[in-house]
Design a protein around this motif. Structure first.
Motif, PDB file in Angstrom:
ATOM      1  N   THR A 296       0.847  -1.194   0.000  1.00 43.11           N
ATOM      2  CA  THR A 296       0.000   0.000   0.000  1.00 43.11           C
ATOM      3  C   THR A 296       0.879   1.240   0.000  1.00 43.11           C
ATOM      4  O   THR A 296       2.018   1.228   0.448  1.00 43.11           O
ATOM      5  CB  THR A 296      -0.912   0.056   1.236  1.00 43.11           C
ATOM      6  N   SER A 306      -2.330   5.295  -5.706  1.00 42.22           N
ATOM      7  CA  SER A 306      -3.616   5.117  -5.037  1.00 42.22           C
ATOM      8  C   SER A 306      -4.069   3.669  -4.958  1.00 42.22           C
ATOM      9  O   SER A 306      -5.046   3.382  -4.289  1.00 42.22           O
ATOM     10  CB  SER A 306      -4.699   5.927  -5.765  1.00 42.22           C
ATOM     11  N   ASP A 307      -3.363   2.751  -5.626  1.00 37.40           N
ATOM     12  CA  ASP A 307      -3.849   1.378  -5.639  1.00 37.40           C
ATOM     13  C   ASP A 307      -3.176   0.546  -4.550  1.00 37.40           C
ATOM     14  O   ASP A 307      -2.034   0.773  -4.174  1.00 37.40           O
ATOM     15  CB  ASP A 307      -3.636   0.721  -7.013  1.00 37.40           C
ATOM     16  N   ILE A 320      -4.514  -6.050  -8.484  1.00 36.65           N
ATOM     17  CA  ILE A 320      -4.983  -4.886  -7.735  1.00 36.65           C
ATOM     18  C   ILE A 320      -6.075  -5.321  -6.778  1.00 36.65           C
ATOM     19  O   ILE A 320      -7.063  -5.933  -7.184  1.00 36.65           O
ATOM     20  CB  ILE A 320      -5.500  -3.790  -8.677  1.00 36.65           C
ATOM     21  N   THR A 322      -7.619  -2.989  -4.500  1.00 32.83           N
ATOM     22  CA  THR A 322      -8.576  -1.884  -4.551  1.00 32.83           C
ATOM     23  C   THR A 322      -7.816  -0.612  -4.846  1.00 32.83           C
ATOM     24  O   THR A 322      -6.587  -0.558  -4.741  1.00 32.83           O
ATOM     25  CB  THR A 322      -9.349  -1.752  -3.222  1.00 32.83           C
ATOM     26  N   SER A 323      -8.536   0.420  -5.238  1.00 29.55           N
ATOM     27  CA  SER A 323      -7.976   1.755  -5.407  1.00 29.55           C
ATOM     28  C   SER A 323      -8.777   2.710  -4.540  1.00 29.55           C
ATOM     29  O   SER A 323      -9.980   2.529  -4.341  1.00 29.55           O
ATOM     30  CB  SER A 323      -8.033   2.206  -6.872  1.00 29.55           C
ATOM     31  N   GLU A 325      -9.384   6.913  -3.719  1.00 31.82           N
ATOM     32  CA  GLU A 325      -9.135   8.274  -4.166  1.00 31.82           C
ATOM     33  C   GLU A 325      -8.829   9.166  -2.974  1.00 31.82           C
ATOM     34  O   GLU A 325      -9.110   8.846  -1.825  1.00 31.82           O
ATOM     35  CB  GLU A 325     -10.355   8.824  -4.931  1.00 31.82           C
ATOM     36  N   THR A 331      -2.924   5.724   0.767  1.00 32.42           N
ATOM     37  CA  THR A 331      -2.274   6.253  -0.429  1.00 32.42           C
ATOM     38  C   THR A 331      -1.084   7.129  -0.080  1.00 32.42           C
ATOM     39  O   THR A 331      -0.494   7.728  -0.971  1.00 32.42           O
ATOM     40  CB  THR A 331      -3.276   7.085  -1.260  1.00 32.42           C
ATOM     41  N   LEU A 448      -9.998   0.235 -15.215  1.00 40.71           N
ATOM     42  CA  LEU A 448      -8.814   0.988 -14.802  1.00 40.71           C
ATOM     43  C   LEU A 448      -8.086   1.574 -16.000  1.00 40.71           C
ATOM     44  O   LEU A 448      -7.619   2.711 -15.962  1.00 40.71           O
ATOM     45  CB  LEU A 448      -7.875   0.081 -14.000  1.00 40.71           C
TER      46      LEU A 448
END
Length: 538
Positions: A296, A306-307, A320, A322-323, A325, A331, A448
């Motif tokens: 992370t 961010s992923d 991946i 999750t991402s 924002e 992040t 994505l």
């Protein structure tokens, strides 16, 4: 019980039980205090996070730690210990504790003792950042990072949560030079230290091993291609034999490479990464669950990442999870990541970090990936160095908890009749579930990609808009200049007309003066009247 779908409200992470009407509790939600009347808050920690693969901000109570990054974190007996870090360029030396049962923050007043002395006094431990915290039994080891007054060698300290006491451990052999941003990985009964940034901002790629039973340092000669010097990378151990190094940065660039060290033969290799090739990053964090390595945070020269990624360490396949924002801890650069297991469920817990602002928030994620039940021996998991560390890809090596939970729910609903369903049907259901998940995975990848293309188009549109504004400003400036030139020309034409008129008047006056001069001259040539010649000869 089937896995919950969709986003979970923040309050669902903290169940409330109704008590007497007089009861009242105050809960601090990430620094904001709320009054809750007619309820008794019973915080059961992470157990009530139902959504998988989704970062959830935790509602915590108590005095929040100062926001920070490049700190250390370790879990001992259902408590997360946070030590040190950096805030606005200042090193921190405090110890903060989050109880995973009550989600209550508290600050410890640590004591320090040196050598074998029994006496201990309350003192401030040397503040540091970029260090490493490693749980060892019921104690925590700290390998010092950057400090205000750096030492020549890397010191090893031990913190005892029971007595709340720091002590400096005596080591033997040649200690590594002092550094920060290094990786420290527990492999069996040894600690493997790699890289970091030393004195004078010198980047390192040396390897040192500390035997925790004899407290002796060793520096081993290795074969193969060493990773380039770096700091702020991530490291993990697999099968109690293999050390993996991922990412990190130098003074000018960030890396996305993956390196493997076979600690039995001390040989480096470069596994071929499969699946989603991760972006370059430094300042990220990672934890392992079985053969899965979760990564992370971090960032590179252009942006924060961010992923949340996961690497299957037996196949080197990236995917991946999750991402997220925004500028949340998962992040951020320099955030910490720990693993906590409750009732058989694994949770990733992220704290702090920096992404334009310093954070002291806590986020948790319940991964859907299940630890592999396959044999963990190197023969079944990772190729030997002769194959350059490239392992065959095992399709379907990991399965989703959601599929298993839905099958178990179906078993509960059917009861005894479910036992009559043949194994072939169960395998067919699982196969269809895997196909659906593969399809969803591909759709996710396509989404994505489209999202990235859209972002690139939007960036290009912004650049074109800026260029258009610049051209319009230039045209406007040229228009103003042209108008000024026209006014200047008009003024010159008017002055020229005036000069022509003056020249005409001047010529007229000149002609008049010439005429007057001629007239005067002609009048002066006539004979005078009376006297003169006529008077004498008349």
């Amino acid at each position: 019980m089937a896995a919950a779908k969709g986003p979970m409200p923040l309050e669902s992470a903290i169940p409330n039980t109704i008590a007497s009407e007089e009861s009242k509790a105050v809960v601090a939600k990430n620094g904001k205090t709320n009054d809750i009347q007619d309820k008794e808050v019973s915080m059961e920690g992470l157990c009530y996070i139902s959504a998988y693969d989704q970062w959830t901000p935790l509602s915590v109570s108590g005095q929040l730690p100062k926001p920070r990054y490049k700190h250390g974190a370790a879990v001992v007996q259902q408590k997360m210990y946070i030590f040190g870090g950096n805030h606005n360029g200042r090193y921190l030396g405090d110890i903060q504790v989050l109880d995973f049962k009550s989600l209550l923050w508290s600050k410890l007043e640590a004591k320090s003792q040196s050598g074998l002395s029994e006496s201990a006094e309350t003192v401030s431990v040397a503040a540091c950042a970029g260090h490493s915290l490693i749980p060892w039994g019921n104690k925590i080891l700290s390998l010092t990072g950057h400090t205000r007054d750096p030492t020549e060698s890397l010191s090893v300290k031990e913190f005892d949560p029971r007595t709340c006491t720091w002590s400096t451990l005596r080591t033997y052999g040649r200690s590594p030079s002092s550094r920060g941003g290094q990786s420290v990985t527990l492999v069996g009964n040894t600690l493997i230290v790699f890289g970091g940034e030393g004195a004078g901002r010198t980047l390192l790629n040396d390897l040192h091993i500390l035997d925790l039973e004899t407290m002796t340092w060793d520096e081993f000669e290795t074969t193969g291609t060493l990773p380039s010097p770096r700091s702020e990378h991530a490291a993990a151990c697999y099968a109690e034999r293999y050390l993996l190094i991922f990412g990190g940065g130098s003074h000018s660039t960030c890396f996305s490479d993956l390196h493997l060290l076979d600690t039995h033969v001390m040989e480096w290799s470069r596994p071929e990464q499969q699946g989603i090739i991760p972006e370059p990053r430094a300042g990220h964090a990672g934890v392992t669950i079985g053969e899965n390595w979760f990564i992370t945070g971090g960032g590179n020269n252009t942006k924060g990442v961010s992923d949340t990624l996961v690497l299957n360490m037996s196949t080197y396949v990236w995917s991946i999870v999750t991402s997220i924002e925004g500028r949340n801890p998962p992040t951020s650069e320099g955030s910490s990541l720990v693993l906590h297991t409750i009732g058989g469920e694994d949770f990733l817990v992220s704290f702090g970090g920096y992404s334009g602002r310093y954070s002291n928030e806590v986020y948790a994620l319940k991964p859907s990936l299940k630890p592999s039940l396959r044999p963990s021996g190197p023969a079944q998991q990772i190729n030997e160095p002769e194959t350059n560390g490239i392992a065959p890809i095992s399709v379907g090596a990991t399965s989703s908890r959601k599929a298993i939970f839905e099958i178990e729910e179906l078993q509960d609903e059917k009861g005894s009749s479910r036992a009559k369903i043949s194994k072939t049907l169960v395998q067919a259901v699982k196969g269809e579930r895997n196909q659906v998940e593969d399809g969803l995975y591909q759709e996710r990848l396509q989404k994505l990609r489209l999202k990235q293309e859209l972002a690139d188009v939007e960036d290009r549109n912004v650049e074109l808009a800026k260029e258009l504004d610049l051209v319009q400003d230039q045209l406007s400036a040229e228009g103003v200049r042209a108008s000024k030139l026209e006014n200047d020309i008009s003024e010159l034409q008017q002055r020229l007309q005036k000069m022509n008129a003056l020249e005409y008047e001047f010529e007229s006056l000149h002609r008049e003066m010439d005429a007057a001069s001629e007239e005067a001259a002609s009048s002066s040539n006539q004979p005078p009247r009376g006297g003169g010649f006529w008077r004498w000869n008349g």
